[in-house]
Design a protein around this motif. Structure first.
Motif, PDB file in Angstrom:
ATOM      1  N   VAL A  93       0.823  -1.210   0.000  1.00  0.00           N
ATOM      2  CA  VAL A  93       0.000   0.000   0.000  1.00  0.00           C
ATOM      3  C   VAL A  93       0.857   1.260   0.000  1.00  0.00           C
ATOM      4  N   LEU A  94       0.576   2.135  -0.963  1.00  0.00           N
ATOM      5  CA  LEU A  94       1.093   3.494  -0.982  1.00  0.00           C
ATOM      6  C   LEU A  94      -0.109   4.388  -0.687  1.00  0.00           C
ATOM      7  N   CYS A  95      -0.165   4.903   0.537  1.00  0.00           N
ATOM      8  CA  CYS A  95      -1.344   5.647   0.997  1.00  0.00           C
ATOM      9  C   CYS A  95      -1.064   7.143   0.998  1.00  0.00           C
ATOM     10  N   GLU A  96      -1.936   7.889   0.334  1.00  0.00           N
ATOM     11  CA  GLU A  96      -1.770   9.333   0.223  1.00  0.00           C
ATOM     12  C   GLU A  96      -1.713   9.984   1.598  1.00  0.00           C
ATOM     13  N   LYS A  97      -0.962  11.084   1.680  1.00  0.00           N
ATOM     14  CA  LYS A  97      -0.860  11.833   2.933  1.00  0.00           C
ATOM     15  C   LYS A  97      -2.173  12.566   3.204  1.00  0.00           C
ATOM     16  N   PRO A  98      -2.501  12.901   4.467  1.00  0.00           N
ATOM     17  CA  PRO A  98      -1.861  12.364   5.660  1.00  0.00           C
ATOM     18  C   PRO A  98      -2.143  10.870   5.780  1.00  0.00           C
ATOM     19  N   PHE A  99      -1.208  10.145   6.348  1.00  0.00           N
ATOM     20  CA  PHE A  99      -1.305   8.694   6.461  1.00  0.00           C
ATOM     21  C   PHE A  99      -2.665   8.289   7.030  1.00  0.00           C
ATOM     22  N   ALA A 100      -3.095   8.975   8.074  1.00  0.00           N
ATOM     23  CA  ALA A 100      -4.390   8.722   8.700  1.00  0.00           C
ATOM     24  C   ALA A 100      -4.756   9.956   9.519  1.00  0.00           C
ATOM     25  N   MET A 101      -5.761   9.839  10.381  1.00  0.00           N
ATOM     26  CA  MET A 101      -6.274  10.996  11.099  1.00  0.00           C
ATOM     27  C   MET A 101      -5.501  11.326  12.366  1.00  0.00           C
ATOM     28  N   ASN A 102      -4.804  10.335  12.931  1.00  0.00           N
ATOM     29  CA  ASN A 102      -4.075  10.559  14.179  1.00  0.00           C
ATOM     30  C   ASN A 102      -3.054   9.449  14.380  1.00  0.00           C
ATOM     31  N   ILE A 103      -2.233   9.580  15.405  1.00  0.00           N
ATOM     32  CA  ILE A 103      -1.158   8.627  15.648  1.00  0.00           C
ATOM     33  C   ILE A 103      -1.695   7.238  15.970  1.00  0.00           C
ATOM     34  N   SER A 104      -2.831   7.154  16.618  1.00  0.00           N
ATOM     35  CA  SER A 104      -3.404   5.850  16.950  1.00  0.00           C
ATOM     36  C   SER A 104      -3.726   5.060  15.683  1.00  0.00           C
ATOM     37  N   LEU A 188      10.143  19.165   9.827  1.00  0.00           N
ATOM     38  CA  LEU A 188      10.549  17.879  10.388  1.00  0.00           C
ATOM     39  C   LEU A 188      11.698  17.256   9.597  1.00  0.00           C
ATOM     40  N   SER A 189      11.658  17.371   8.289  1.00  0.00           N
ATOM     41  CA  SER A 189      12.659  16.712   7.449  1.00  0.00           C
ATOM     42  C   SER A 189      14.005  17.426   7.462  1.00  0.00           C
ATOM     43  N   THR A 190      14.035  18.670   7.933  1.00  0.00           N
ATOM     44  CA  THR A 190      15.296  19.420   7.937  1.00  0.00           C
ATOM     45  C   THR A 190      15.787  19.766   9.343  1.00  0.00           C
ATOM     46  N   LEU A 191      14.866  20.018  10.260  1.00  0.00           N
ATOM     47  CA  LEU A 191      15.240  20.423  11.615  1.00  0.00           C
ATOM     48  C   LEU A 191      14.913  19.372  12.672  1.00  0.00           C
ATOM     49  N   GLY A 192      14.080  18.395  12.290  1.00  0.00           N
ATOM     50  CA  GLY A 192      13.703  17.368  13.251  1.00  0.00           C
ATOM     51  C   GLY A 192      12.534  17.795  14.121  1.00  0.00           C
ATOM     52  N   SER A 305       6.850   8.918   9.499  1.00  0.00           N
ATOM     53  CA  SER A 305       5.403   9.104   9.416  1.00  0.00           C
ATOM     54  C   SER A 305       4.785   9.244  10.801  1.00  0.00           C
ATOM     55  N   GLN A 306       5.300   8.494  11.760  1.00  0.00           N
ATOM     56  CA  GLN A 306       4.804   8.600  13.138  1.00  0.00           C
ATOM     57  C   GLN A 306       5.130   9.963  13.740  1.00  0.00           C
ATOM     58  N   HIS A 307       6.333  10.454  13.498  1.00  0.00           N
ATOM     59  CA  HIS A 307       6.700  11.788  13.985  1.00  0.00           C
ATOM     60  C   HIS A 307       5.825  12.858  13.336  1.00  0.00           C
ATOM     61  N   THR A 310       2.292  12.811  14.701  1.00  0.00           N
ATOM     62  CA  THR A 310       2.337  13.261  16.090  1.00  0.00           C
ATOM     63  C   THR A 310       2.405  14.781  16.167  1.00  0.00           C
ATOM     64  N   LEU A 311       3.180  15.402  15.272  1.00  0.00           N
ATOM     65  CA  LEU A 311       3.241  16.862  15.232  1.00  0.00           C
ATOM     66  C   LEU A 311       1.886  17.452  14.837  1.00  0.00           C
ATOM     67  N   LEU A 312       1.230  16.840  13.886  1.00  0.00           N
ATOM     68  CA  LEU A 312      -0.106  17.291  13.500  1.00  0.00           C
ATOM     69  C   LEU A 312      -1.083  17.165  14.671  1.00  0.00           C
ATOM     70  N   ASP A 313      -0.980  16.060  15.404  1.00  0.00           N
ATOM     71  CA  ASP A 313      -1.826  15.865  16.592  1.00  0.00           C
ATOM     72  C   ASP A 313      -1.560  16.942  17.640  1.00  0.00           C
ATOM     73  N   LYS A 314      -0.274  17.269  17.853  1.00  0.00           N
ATOM     74  CA  LYS A 314       0.074  18.283  18.849  1.00  0.00           C
ATOM     75  C   LYS A 314      -0.473  19.652  18.460  1.00  0.00           C
ATOM     76  N   VAL A 315      -0.358  20.003  17.182  1.00  0.00           N
ATOM     77  CA  VAL A 315      -0.892  21.292  16.722  1.00  0.00           C
ATOM     78  C   VAL A 315      -2.409  21.314  16.886  1.00  0.00           C
ATOM     79  N   ARG A 316      -3.064  20.221  16.537  1.00  0.00           N
ATOM     80  CA  ARG A 316      -4.527  20.158  16.699  1.00  0.00           C
ATOM     81  C   ARG A 316      -4.920  20.362  18.155  1.00  0.00           C
ATOM     82  N   GLY A 317      -4.135  19.802  19.062  1.00  0.00           N
ATOM     83  CA  GLY A 317      -4.418  19.998  20.478  1.00  0.00           C
ATOM     84  C   GLY A 317      -4.272  21.446  20.892  1.00  0.00           C
TER      85      GLY A 317
END
Length: 323
Positions: A93-104, A188-192, A305-307, A310-317
């Motif tokens: 599977v090649l799944c379009e971004k975002p991978f899913a709705m949240n880290i879970s 994320l890809s340049t600064l982590g 992808s997990q990182h 997770t960043l998207l989840d943190k911003v949403r929070g």
């Protein structure tokens, strides 16, 4: 190693058309099957791109043993269930971004891929584009010193339409998941991972975010200023400030573009002479992973992808955005 990859495409919207267009440019790939919940739509798509099979059911499509890979381009909220269905039947599977709705959800997808020993990758095409790899090489080898600041934005105006997927919060609509993922990816890809995040947002009446402003804070006063918007056209550039030069990915940084290097008051522009929309690069990478029998990308890794989610989840929070 020269095996032709039989691709299937699930979800036949605008991104699927772009992906299919670029698949036709790859010698050792073909569009074998397409799937929609509507037979007429599947037939029309198949005829346009010379697909051999057109299915009106994803459940029927995944039973076709001639499929080597599936590209999932359904709405964000359906990514997990569509991915799990394909993995259950042993299809890479090649799944379009975002991978899913949240880290879970992402963890659930990765867990099944590992259990089934089947290749799974998030389709964040920017990572594979030559101009972006060029910038990553600059960050890594530091010809202009350390990266000290990043500014990245992605914004365009669309008249609000409560019936459109882009504005439907239940489908993951809104600026953050749809396009804000790109500036976050750039950081994320340049600064982590940042040590702190500041974020604020504006919202449509239906609760979907209309814009989001984020600041990622790193050690040594390094920052990333990030923005996404569905209510304003923005330059959609990514500008990397190094100690000795500025490197700028020009309009639209997430897709095939040029790179400007500004040093000592002089600007040099590097053109990568793209001839495609840009989706072929990730498709070629994915096809090669299949041929090598690999179950995880060495570029778009599970950990990355997990990182990212997770960043998207943190911003949403931080902006109090709930799906």
């Amino acid at each position: 190693m020269s095996k032709t990859i039989n691709w299937a495409i699930i979800g036949l919207g605008s991104i699927a058309h772009k992906f299919a267009t670029d698949l036709l440019t790859i010698e050792d790939a073909q569009i074998y099957a397409v799937g929609s919940r509507n037979q007429a739509k599947a037939d029309k798509f198949a005829n346009k791109y010379n697909a051999i099979k057109a299915y009106d059911s994803y459940e029927t499509l995944v039973k076709d043993t001639n499929i080597d890979a599936v590209y999932i381009a359904t709405p964000h909220a359906l990514h997990k269930e569509n991915t799990l269905l394909c993995l259950e039947h042993g299809i890479p599977v090649l799944c379009e971004k975002p991978f899913a709705m949240n880290i879970s959800q992402v963890n659930e997808m990765i867990t099944m891929a590992k259990e089934k020993n089947v290749l799974l990758m998030e389709a964040l095409w920017t990572y594979f584009l030559p101009h972006y790899q060029f910038v990553l090489d600059i960050v890594k080898h530091k010809p202009y010193g350390n990266l000290i600041k990043l500014e990245a934005d992605f914004g365009f105006y669309r008249a609000f339409d409560n019936t459109a997927r882009l504005f439907n919060k239940d489908l993951g609509g809104g600026s953050l998941l749809d396009i804000g993922i790109y500036p976050i990816f750039a950081a994320l890809s340049t600064l982590g991972n940042p040590k702190d995040i500041i974020a604020n947002a504006s919202f449509f009446d239906n609760g979907a975010d209309s814009s989001c402003h984020m600041t990622f804070i790193y050690d040594d006063s390094v920052t990333a200023s990030l923005k996404s918007s569905l209510i304003q056209d923005t330059p959609t550039n990514a500008t990397y400030y190094f100690e000795d030069a500025t490197v700028k990915i020009n309009d639209y940084f997430h897709s095939p573009s040029t790179v400007s290097i500004i040093k000592d008051g002089k600007e040099t522009v590097k053109d990568f002479n793209y001839t495609t929309i840009g989706y072929n690069y990730e498709a070629i990478h994915f096809g090669n992973l299949i041929r090598k029998g690999q179950t995880e990308s060495d570029i778009m890794t599970f950990e990355f992808s997990q990182h990212l989610i997770t960043l998207l989840d943190k911003v949403r929070g931080l902006i109090n955005l709930h799906y």
